[in-house]
Write a protein that holds these residues in place. Structure first.
Motif, PDB file in Angstrom:
ATOM      1  N   UNK A  67       0.858  -1.183   0.000  1.00  0.00           N
ATOM      2  CA  UNK A  67       0.000   0.000   0.000  1.00  0.00           C
ATOM      3  C   UNK A  67       0.895   1.234   0.000  1.00  0.00           C
ATOM      4  N   UNK A  68       0.734   2.066  -1.033  1.00  0.00           N
ATOM      5  CA  UNK A  68       1.454   3.329  -1.115  1.00  0.00           C
ATOM      6  C   UNK A  68       0.580   4.449  -0.573  1.00  0.00           C
ATOM      7  N   UNK A  75      -2.402   9.590   3.095  1.00  0.00           N
ATOM      8  CA  UNK A  75      -3.425   8.547   3.086  1.00  0.00           C
ATOM      9  C   UNK A  75      -3.229   7.619   4.280  1.00  0.00           C
ATOM     10  N   UNK A  76      -4.240   7.511   5.115  1.00  0.00           N
ATOM     11  CA  UNK A  76      -4.173   6.672   6.312  1.00  0.00           C
ATOM     12  C   UNK A  76      -4.479   5.208   5.974  1.00  0.00           C
ATOM     13  N   UNK A  97       4.759   6.260  -0.970  1.00  0.00           N
ATOM     14  CA  UNK A  97       4.546   5.689  -2.305  1.00  0.00           C
ATOM     15  C   UNK A  97       5.834   5.413  -3.081  1.00  0.00           C
ATOM     16  N   UNK A  98       6.816   6.295  -3.045  1.00  0.00           N
ATOM     17  CA  UNK A  98       8.055   6.005  -3.787  1.00  0.00           C
ATOM     18  C   UNK A  98       8.723   4.739  -3.250  1.00  0.00           C
ATOM     19  N   UNK A  99       8.760   4.593  -1.936  1.00  0.00           N
ATOM     20  CA  UNK A  99       9.334   3.387  -1.324  1.00  0.00           C
ATOM     21  C   UNK A  99       8.461   2.171  -1.629  1.00  0.00           C
ATOM     22  N   UNK A 117      -1.800  -1.165  -4.125  1.00  0.00           N
ATOM     23  CA  UNK A 117      -2.659   0.004  -4.336  1.00  0.00           C
ATOM     24  C   UNK A 117      -1.794   1.209  -4.006  1.00  0.00           C
ATOM     25  N   UNK A 118      -1.763   2.164  -4.922  1.00  0.00           N
ATOM     26  CA  UNK A 118      -0.828   3.272  -4.809  1.00  0.00           C
ATOM     27  C   UNK A 118      -1.528   4.612  -5.024  1.00  0.00           C
ATOM     28  N   UNK A 119      -1.256   5.535  -4.110  1.00  0.00           N
ATOM     29  CA  UNK A 119      -1.741   6.925  -4.177  1.00  0.00           C
ATOM     30  C   UNK A 119      -0.539   7.768  -4.608  1.00  0.00           C
TER      31      UNK A 119
END
Length: 122
Positions: A67-68, A75-76, A97-99, A117-119
């Protein structure tokens, strides 16, 4: 089927290898990807990612889900969402997200049945 590589990430834009779509937020799984539209489940930054956001990816048979949380981790991810994944026997990584993309791509390259899932913004 292998998990597709995330080819690029920048603020508000993600590209998945083999897909012509540019995503803002996306879901990926072995063999596919699509836009992650928060309106489908009423998701907001808080309380954050819900089990309903992850069901589609879980049903694809992933062993690990990444989960990004966004570039600034806005984003919690509530404990109930992590518990949902663990109860389904899925390892979960919750990262900036980058990690998250780096970790996802590394797992995909190793042949792990990984989803994500990425934000891509805040």
């Amino acid at each position: 089927m292998s998990s597709p590589e995330i080819a690029s990430l920048s603020w508000g834009q993600m590209k998945v290898k083999g897909c012509s779509t540019t995503y803002k937020d996306c879901k990926v799984w072995p063999g596919g990807s699509r836009t992650w539209d928060w309106r489908e489940t009423g998701t907001n930054h808080s309380p954050g990612v819900q089990p309903a956001d992850l069901e589609e990816v879980v049903k694809k048979g992933v062993k690990t889900l990444v989960i990004g949380r966004g570039m600034s981790e806005a984003l919690q991810v509530p404990p109930s969402t992590v518990d949902y994944l663990k109860k389904n026997g899925i390892d979960v990584l919750v990262l900036q997200t980058e990690k998250a993309v780096e970790e996802y791509n590394a797992l995909a390259a190793q042949g792990v049945k990984v989803g994500g899932v990425f934000h891509s913004t805040c």
